[in-house]
Structures are given as structure tokens and as C-alpha cells.
Design a protein around this motif. Structure first.
Motif, PDB file in Angstrom:
ATOM      1  N   GLY A  37       0.862  -1.181   0.000  1.00 21.58           N
ATOM      2  CA  GLY A  37       0.000   0.000   0.000  1.00 21.58           C
ATOM      3  C   GLY A  37       0.894   1.224   0.000  1.00 21.58           C
ATOM      4  O   GLY A  37       2.130   1.102  -0.123  1.00 21.58           O
ATOM      5  N   PRO A  38       0.319   2.411   0.176  1.00 23.18           N
ATOM      6  CA  PRO A  38       1.137   3.626   0.163  1.00 23.18           C
ATOM      7  C   PRO A  38       2.233   3.612   1.231  1.00 23.18           C
ATOM      8  O   PRO A  38       3.351   4.079   0.973  1.00 23.18           O
ATOM      9  CB  PRO A  38       0.126   4.745   0.460  1.00 23.18           C
ATOM     10  N   ALA A  59       0.131  -9.598  -0.579  1.00 30.71           N
ATOM     11  CA  ALA A  59      -0.794 -10.734  -0.713  1.00 30.71           C
ATOM     12  C   ALA A  59      -1.593 -10.691  -2.024  1.00 30.71           C
ATOM     13  O   ALA A  59      -1.916 -11.732  -2.589  1.00 30.71           O
ATOM     14  CB  ALA A  59      -1.756 -10.746   0.475  1.00 30.71           C
ATOM     15  N   ARG A  60      -1.911  -9.489  -2.499  1.00 27.52           N
ATOM     16  CA  ARG A  60      -2.778  -9.387  -3.678  1.00 27.52           C
ATOM     17  C   ARG A  60      -1.957  -9.224  -4.957  1.00 27.52           C
ATOM     18  O   ARG A  60      -0.745  -9.048  -4.911  1.00 27.52           O
ATOM     19  CB  ARG A  60      -3.731  -8.169  -3.531  1.00 27.52           C
ATOM     20  N   ARG A  70      -9.616   4.046  -3.204  1.00 29.22           N
ATOM     21  CA  ARG A  70      -9.744   4.418  -1.790  1.00 29.22           C
ATOM     22  C   ARG A  70      -9.677   5.939  -1.657  1.00 29.22           C
ATOM     23  O   ARG A  70     -10.515   6.619  -2.176  1.00 29.22           O
ATOM     24  CB  ARG A  70      -8.670   3.731  -0.950  1.00 29.22           C
ATOM     25  N   ALA A 149       2.325 -12.863   3.657  1.00 25.49           N
ATOM     26  CA  ALA A 149       3.129 -13.078   4.867  1.00 25.49           C
ATOM     27  C   ALA A 149       2.274 -13.885   5.829  1.00 25.49           C
ATOM     28  O   ALA A 149       1.159 -13.475   6.160  1.00 25.49           O
ATOM     29  CB  ALA A 149       3.508 -11.743   5.492  1.00 25.49           C
ATOM     30  N   ALA A 180       3.412  -3.065   7.130  1.00 31.42           N
ATOM     31  CA  ALA A 180       2.614  -2.046   6.423  1.00 31.42           C
ATOM     32  C   ALA A 180       1.436  -2.742   5.761  1.00 31.42           C
ATOM     33  O   ALA A 180       1.042  -2.395   4.655  1.00 31.42           O
ATOM     34  CB  ALA A 180       3.486  -1.335   5.390  1.00 31.42           C
ATOM     35  N   GLY A 182      -1.781  -3.044   6.634  1.00 32.14           N
ATOM     36  CA  GLY A 182      -3.149  -2.593   6.875  1.00 32.14           C
ATOM     37  C   GLY A 182      -3.745  -3.142   8.167  1.00 32.14           C
ATOM     38  O   GLY A 182      -3.070  -3.781   8.981  1.00 32.14           O
ATOM     39  N   TYR A 244     -19.924  10.377  -1.442  1.00 32.58           N
ATOM     40  CA  TYR A 244     -20.076   9.530  -0.259  1.00 32.58           C
ATOM     41  C   TYR A 244     -21.365   9.880   0.464  1.00 32.58           C
ATOM     42  O   TYR A 244     -21.767  11.055   0.530  1.00 32.58           O
ATOM     43  CB  TYR A 244     -18.934   9.757   0.720  1.00 32.58           C
ATOM     44  N   ALA A 285     -17.622   0.394   0.739  1.00 31.45           N
ATOM     45  CA  ALA A 285     -18.241   0.646   2.047  1.00 31.45           C
ATOM     46  C   ALA A 285     -17.125   0.694   3.070  1.00 31.45           C
ATOM     47  O   ALA A 285     -16.230  -0.148   3.059  1.00 31.45           O
ATOM     48  CB  ALA A 285     -19.206  -0.482   2.379  1.00 31.45           C
ATOM     49  N   ILE A 304       3.458   0.532  10.542  1.00 36.63           N
ATOM     50  CA  ILE A 304       3.202   1.857   9.984  1.00 36.63           C
ATOM     51  C   ILE A 304       1.841   1.876   9.279  1.00 36.63           C
ATOM     52  O   ILE A 304       1.318   0.838   8.883  1.00 36.63           O
ATOM     53  CB  ILE A 304       4.318   2.308   9.006  1.00 36.63           C
ATOM     54  N   GLY A 318      -6.044   8.986   6.620  1.00 35.00           N
ATOM     55  CA  GLY A 318      -5.420   7.656   6.622  1.00 35.00           C
ATOM     56  C   GLY A 318      -4.231   7.549   5.684  1.00 35.00           C
ATOM     57  O   GLY A 318      -3.134   7.144   6.085  1.00 35.00           O
ATOM     58  N   LEU A 319      -4.418   7.916   4.432  1.00 31.17           N
ATOM     59  CA  LEU A 319      -3.353   7.854   3.444  1.00 31.17           C
ATOM     60  C   LEU A 319      -2.184   8.764   3.841  1.00 31.17           C
ATOM     61  O   LEU A 319      -1.005   8.397   3.738  1.00 31.17           O
ATOM     62  CB  LEU A 319      -3.925   8.275   2.078  1.00 31.17           C
TER      63      LEU A 319
HETATM   64  C1  LIG Z   1     -11.992  -0.088   2.198  1.00 32.12           C
HETATM   65  C2  LIG Z   1     -11.277   1.200   2.511  1.00 32.12           C
HETATM   66  C3  LIG Z   1     -11.716   2.371   1.924  1.00 32.12           C
HETATM   67  C4  LIG Z   1     -11.098   3.582   2.236  1.00 32.12           C
HETATM   68  N1  LIG Z   1     -11.591   4.711   1.697  1.00 32.12           N
HETATM   69  C5  LIG Z   1     -11.040   5.882   2.045  1.00 32.12           C
HETATM   70  C6  LIG Z   1     -11.561   7.070   1.541  1.00 32.12           C
HETATM   71  O1  LIG Z   1     -12.519   7.042   0.777  1.00 32.12           O
HETATM   72  N2  LIG Z   1     -10.987   8.253   1.910  1.00 32.12           N
HETATM   73  C7  LIG Z   1      -9.924   8.278   2.764  1.00 32.12           C
HETATM   74  O2  LIG Z   1      -9.424   9.353   3.089  1.00 32.12           O
HETATM   75  N3  LIG Z   1      -9.379   7.164   3.254  1.00 32.12           N
HETATM   76  C8  LIG Z   1      -9.924   5.968   2.908  1.00 32.12           C
HETATM   77  N4  LIG Z   1      -9.401   4.836   3.410  1.00 32.12           N
HETATM   78  C9  LIG Z   1      -8.173   4.926   4.236  1.00 32.12           C
HETATM   79  C10 LIG Z   1      -6.887   4.878   3.403  1.00 32.12           C
HETATM   80  O3  LIG Z   1      -7.110   4.359   2.135  1.00 32.12           O
HETATM   81  C11 LIG Z   1      -5.878   4.038   4.194  1.00 32.12           C
HETATM   82  O4  LIG Z   1      -5.608   4.751   5.381  1.00 32.12           O
HETATM   83  C12 LIG Z   1      -4.569   3.761   3.443  1.00 32.12           C
HETATM   84  O5  LIG Z   1      -4.798   2.829   2.405  1.00 32.12           O
HETATM   85  C13 LIG Z   1      -3.506   3.214   4.396  1.00 32.12           C
HETATM   86  O6  LIG Z   1      -2.387   2.801   3.653  1.00 32.12           O
HETATM   87  P1  LIG Z   1      -1.508   1.571   4.156  1.00 32.12           P
HETATM   88  O7  LIG Z   1      -0.390   1.453   3.175  1.00 32.12           O
HETATM   89  O8  LIG Z   1      -1.192   1.712   5.583  1.00 32.12           O
HETATM   90  O9  LIG Z   1      -2.465   0.288   4.074  1.00 32.12           O
HETATM   91  P2  LIG Z   1      -3.181  -0.380   2.833  1.00 32.12           P
HETATM   92  O10 LIG Z   1      -3.394   0.586   1.749  1.00 32.12           O
HETATM   93  O11 LIG Z   1      -4.377  -1.088   3.395  1.00 32.12           O
HETATM   94  O12 LIG Z   1      -2.138  -1.463   2.312  1.00 32.12           O
HETATM   95  C14 LIG Z   1      -1.884  -2.653   3.019  1.00 32.12           C
HETATM   96  C15 LIG Z   1      -1.440  -3.714   2.023  1.00 32.12           C
HETATM   97  O13 LIG Z   1      -1.052  -4.897   2.729  1.00 32.12           O
HETATM   98  C16 LIG Z   1      -1.525  -6.032   2.027  1.00 32.12           C
HETATM   99  N5  LIG Z   1      -1.595  -7.144   2.992  1.00 32.12           N
HETATM  100  C17 LIG Z   1      -2.487  -7.335   3.999  1.00 32.12           C
HETATM  101  N6  LIG Z   1      -2.196  -8.449   4.680  1.00 32.12           N
HETATM  102  C18 LIG Z   1      -1.078  -8.982   4.089  1.00 32.12           C
HETATM  103  C19 LIG Z   1      -0.291 -10.138   4.354  1.00 32.12           C
HETATM  104  N7  LIG Z   1      -0.573 -10.981   5.357  1.00 32.12           N
HETATM  105  N8  LIG Z   1       0.752 -10.379   3.552  1.00 32.12           N
HETATM  106  C20 LIG Z   1       1.078  -9.536   2.522  1.00 32.12           C
HETATM  107  N9  LIG Z   1       0.353  -8.419   2.234  1.00 32.12           N
HETATM  108  C21 LIG Z   1      -0.710  -8.149   3.018  1.00 32.12           C
HETATM  109  C22 LIG Z   1      -2.875  -5.566   1.478  1.00 32.12           C
HETATM  110  O14 LIG Z   1      -3.284  -6.363   0.379  1.00 32.12           O
HETATM  111  C23 LIG Z   1      -2.574  -4.136   1.085  1.00 32.12           C
HETATM  112  O15 LIG Z   1      -2.124  -4.027  -0.248  1.00 32.12           O
HETATM  113  C24 LIG Z   1      -9.991   3.610   3.120  1.00 32.12           C
HETATM  114  C25 LIG Z   1      -9.528   2.423   3.678  1.00 32.12           C
HETATM  115  C26 LIG Z   1     -10.160   1.217   3.393  1.00 32.12           C
HETATM  116  C27 LIG Z   1      -9.654  -0.046   4.040  1.00 32.12           C
END
Ligand SMILES: Cc1cc2nc3c(=O)[nH]c(=O)nc-3n(C[C@H](O)[C@H](O)[C@H](O)COP(=O)(O)OP(=O)(O)OC[C@H]3O[C@@H](n4cnc5c(N)ncnc54)[C@H](O)[C@@H]3O)c2cc1C
Length: 411
Positions: A37-38, A59-60, A70, A149, A180, A182, A244, A285, A304, A318-319
């Protein structure tokens, strides 16, 4: 984070660390990042810039993560981090730059000119484009898609992640693990019970988000609250709208397209032109929930982004928090590999938590200000109106709102 582009090569570079073209042996890297993710991709990019080897376990599939719709609101601090890492060019070229927003309560609305107040704009650029930009900048052999993982081990001197790729397991040994992955990933689950202390708030409602093939009805975001709840008008470019609605928990699947448009019309129309309907190409959702770990570090595992904290999307933090955590951790890792200086790593947890709490505070405030929550009474309606009026009328309250909205308040 200081620009890593000008950083000199690290003194403590490991030799013979091979990339991961094949998945059939025990491998070694300096930093093993779980999640593309980011947050994870930002650390990966920062490590590449300073010559530290890292690998990302995701994972994906690549296609899935590059198209996952998102967030879309990017704070100026996030833009600077990405630009320092050499991945801000497309964003700065293509993103719409916003300097104001409309706050609407029932049939009254007021513009918040946060750009004039703070001197900083925000940028509209879809999260999946940030993910694409970061992936394009990476060595493709160092991001393992379709690989989960499944086990995280961390001692005080070394660490390892066991991964599953197409039913075959192999182990990645490393100096540090970056969790990272999620809110539902393996790294948070791997913490020992005594390190799982966390704080939570469930607001009891969901956001139903749609991406629609219709031109935005205004140039700026509209945050609206009426007796029937919250609605947000946002955009993805000139021909797509991101809209939304606050909906009851778990009710999203029952909303027909027609009902969504009717409700958007009702909740957004008092202060804006009538909404133009278009094909709905994507629905999401999101539960409005907050979660924060007391301590996002355990030995050589650093959590993180959403793995460490989730904020309700009301303030779009969140992002931005995810990229900010990544930059803070990358800087600490840089100091470690450069000079064996571990002060930054020791301070990571408290710095990240402090910033995240400020984002939690503002997200909670935006949630209260703009939503009708389960159990709300007329008392809550009155205090919401008083708060709205205070932000609109009082320059100090307005300044504070603007500082939090653009992210200055967390710096
Ligand atoms: C469904 C959803 C909708 C959202 N919509 C909004 C929005 O409209 N507006 C807004 O401001 N914020 C939104 N958010 C919040 C924002 O998108 C997140 O805060 C942001 O994506 C966080 O980034 P991250 O890299 O920490 O996690 P993520 O972007 O969730 O990335 C985590 C990555 O880890 C991978 N992963 C998970 N488990 C494993 C494993 N065991 N092994 C390997 N890989 C794994 C996942 O596939 C994913 O690619 C949304 C969040 C979600 C979950």
C-alpha cells in the motif's frame, strides 16, 4: 524527512544480498516490508534511494493493488515526501490543487479558504495512482505480488518473515520488518498479547462511496450534514465524481443506484447545483471506526500506516498518516544504516503515535461535526450547530480547522 535523493551511500551496506527472482529458497534482505500500500511502498522507495536492500511482500496481485479505489485527498506534506523520493512528478502535473472547501449544515453553507489561511493547498490525486507511481519507480523483482506473509518472527538481533506463494512457503531473513499490511494484516496479529494494547472507537455508521461517470458539480469539496446525515462531494478529474453518503452500519448492499442519487440530491443540493447522475463504476463501504495501537514497535518489527492506526475517513487522514509514518521510519532506518545511530528507531513509536493522535482528534471532530450518529439527541444537533458556527465565525477556530485540514497541525 530530509531529501534522501542527495544522501550518500550507506556505510553498512550488506554484500551479496540477492534480489528475489525465484521463490524456492531461504532469502535475505536488509528490510522486509509487508504490504504494497502507500505506506510500505514509500518505505521501499526510500530504502532504494539510500542503497538499503528491501523487498515488499504483497498478498494481492499487482493489478488489484494498482486499481483499488480508496482515498484521494493528499496533504502538501505528503506531496513533499513523495516528491523528495522522486515520485511526485506525475502527481504535481495531474493533481487538482484545492484551496478551499464548502461546509454545509442543513441549508446554510460557508466556504473555508484554507489555502489563503495556511498558505498551503491540498491535492486531489487518487490513492491508486500514488500506488502505481511508487510501483513504477521500483525494481519489479523486489515486489512479490500474490505472496502472503503468514508468520512474523522478531528477536532482538534479527528477524524473519515466512511467506506463502502459490502454496509454497519460504522464509525471508532480515534486519528489520516493516508491518505495512493494513488493519487486518499479519504484523499486527503477530504482536505478543502484552504488546497489543490499543484504543478503539466505533462510530456505528458506514460510508457508502461511489465513483461515478459524471462531471463534478463544483470545483471544490462539499462536506454536508443534514437531518438525514452526511454527504461528501468530491472528484477524480474533470469527468468523474467521487461521492459519499453516511449510511446505517452494514446497509450498503441494499442501496440501489436510484436511491443513492436521490439521497445525494437531498443531502447536497441546498448549497450546490443539482447533482448530475452518471454510471456508477465503483462502490466501497467503509466502517467509521478508529483504532490505535499504544506502541507500534516490537523489537525489530515496526508497524506503519493502517497497521498501526486506522482513522475514520471523515478528515481524509489515513493515506497521509501512512506516508508520514513511512517517511519517519525511513529516516530512522537511514540513520541506522548510515551511522549505526539507533535514536531515530527508538523514538519512532512515540513520534508516530503523537502525530496519529492529532489526526484521530481531528477525524473525531469532523465525524461529530458532520454526521448524525446513533443515539444522537437534539442536544447533539444543537452542539453540532454551535461548533459549526464557531468555525465559520471565529478566526482562531477557523485557523485551527484549516491547520488540521491541510496537515500543518501535525508538523
Ligand atoms: C476499504 C477502505 C476504503 C477507504 N476509503 C477511504 C476514503 O474514501 N478516503 C480516505 O481518506 N481514506 C480511505 N481509506 C483509508 C486509506 O485508504 C488508508 O488509510 C490507506 O490505504 C492506508 O495505507 P496503508 O499502506 O497503511 O495500508 P493499505 O493501503 O491497506 O495497504 C496494506 C497492504 O497490505 C496487504 N496485505 C495485507 N495483509 C497482508 C499479508 N498478510 N501479507 C502480505 N500483504 C498483506 C494488502 O493487500 C494491502 O495491499 C480507506 C480504507 C479502506 C480499508
Amino acid at each position: 524527512m530530509p531529501s534522501t535523493r542527495s544522501s550518500s551511500a550507506p556505510k553498512k551496506q550488506q554484500s551479496g544480498t540477492s534480489p528475489f527472482p525465484r521463490l524456492d529458497a531461504e532469502r535475505k534482505t536488509q528490510v522486509c516490508i509487508i504490504g504494497a500500500g502507500p505506506a510500505g511502498l514509500t518505505v521501499h522507495q526510500a530504502m532504494a534511494q539510500i542503497g538499503v536492500t528491501s523487498v515488499v511482500i504483497e498478498a494481492r496481485s499487482r493489478q488489484y493493488v494498482q486499481n483499488r479505489v480508496r482515498a484521494g485527498l493528499v496533504e502538501p506534506g505528503t506531496v513533499r515526501i513523495l516528491d523528495d523520493l522522486g515520485v511526485g512528478q506525475k502527481l504535481l502535473r495531474d493533481a487538482a490543487c484545492h484551496k478551499g472547501l464548502l461546509l454545509q449544515l442543513d441549508d446554510t453553507s460557508a466556504r473555508v479558504p484554507f489555502g489563503d489561511i495556511t498558505g498551503e493547498p491540498v491535492y486531489m490525486y487518487p490513492q491508486q495512482h500514488i500506488v502505481r507511481d511508487l510501483i513504477s519507480a521500483s525494481d519489479p523483482q523486489r515486489i512479490l505480488f500474490d505472496t502472503e506473509a503468514v508468520n512474523v518472527e522478531t528477536g532482538s538481533l534479527d528477524a524473519a518473515v515466512t511467506v506463502n506463494h502459490a502454496g509454497r512457503h519460504f522464509r525471508v531473513k532480515c534486519d528489520f520488518i516493516v508491518g505495512a499490511d493494513g488493519a487486518h494484516g499479519a504484523s499486527r496479529r503477530s504482536l505478543p498479547d502484552e504488546r497489543k494494547k490499543s484504543y478503539e472507537r466505533d462510530y456505528g455508521i458506514d460510508w457508502l462511496g461511489i465513483l461515478a461517470e459524471t462531471a463534478p458539480l463544483a470545483d471544490e469539496l462539499i462536506y454536508s450534514c443534514s437531518a438525514r446525515g452526511f454527504a461528501l462531494h468530491s472528484m477524480r478529474g474533470e469527468s468523474q465524481s467521487r461521492l459519499y453518503l453516511q449510511v446505517p452500519r452494514g446497509s450498503s448492499p441494499s442501496w440501489t443506484d436510484d436511491r443513492i442519487w436521490q439521497e445525494l440530491d437531498y443531502r447536497l443540493s441546498p448549497g450546490a447545483a443539482r447533482i448530475r447522475r452518471g454510471d456508477i463504476t465503483e462502490r466501497t463501504a467503509v466502517k467509521l471506526k478508529a483504532f490505535q495501537l499504544e506502541n507500534p514497535q516490537y523489537r525489530r518489527l515496526f508497524l506503519i500506516g493502517d497497521a498501526a492506526h486506522t482513522v475514520p475517513p471523515s478528515a481524509a487522514k489515513g493515506l497521509n498518516l501512512a506516508v508520514e509514518d513511512a517517511a519517519c521510519l525511513a529516516q530512522a532506518l537511514w540513520a541506522w544504516y548510515q551511522d549505526h545511530e539507533r535514536g531515530g528507531l527508538d523514538r519512532y513509536a512515540s513520534k508516530a503515535a503523537q502525530r496519529a493522535w492529532l489526526a484521530q482528534m481531528f477525524s473525531a471532530e469532523m465525524t461529530r461535526l458532520l454526521h448524525v450518529l446513533p443515539g444522537d439527541t437534539q442536544f447533539d444537533t444543537k452542539t453540532r450547530t454551535a461548533r459549526w458556527q464557531r468555525i465559520v465565525d471565529n478566526p482562531i477556530a477557523l485557523r485551527d480547522f484549516a491547520d488540521h485540514y491541510v496537515g500543518i497541525a501535525r508538523r
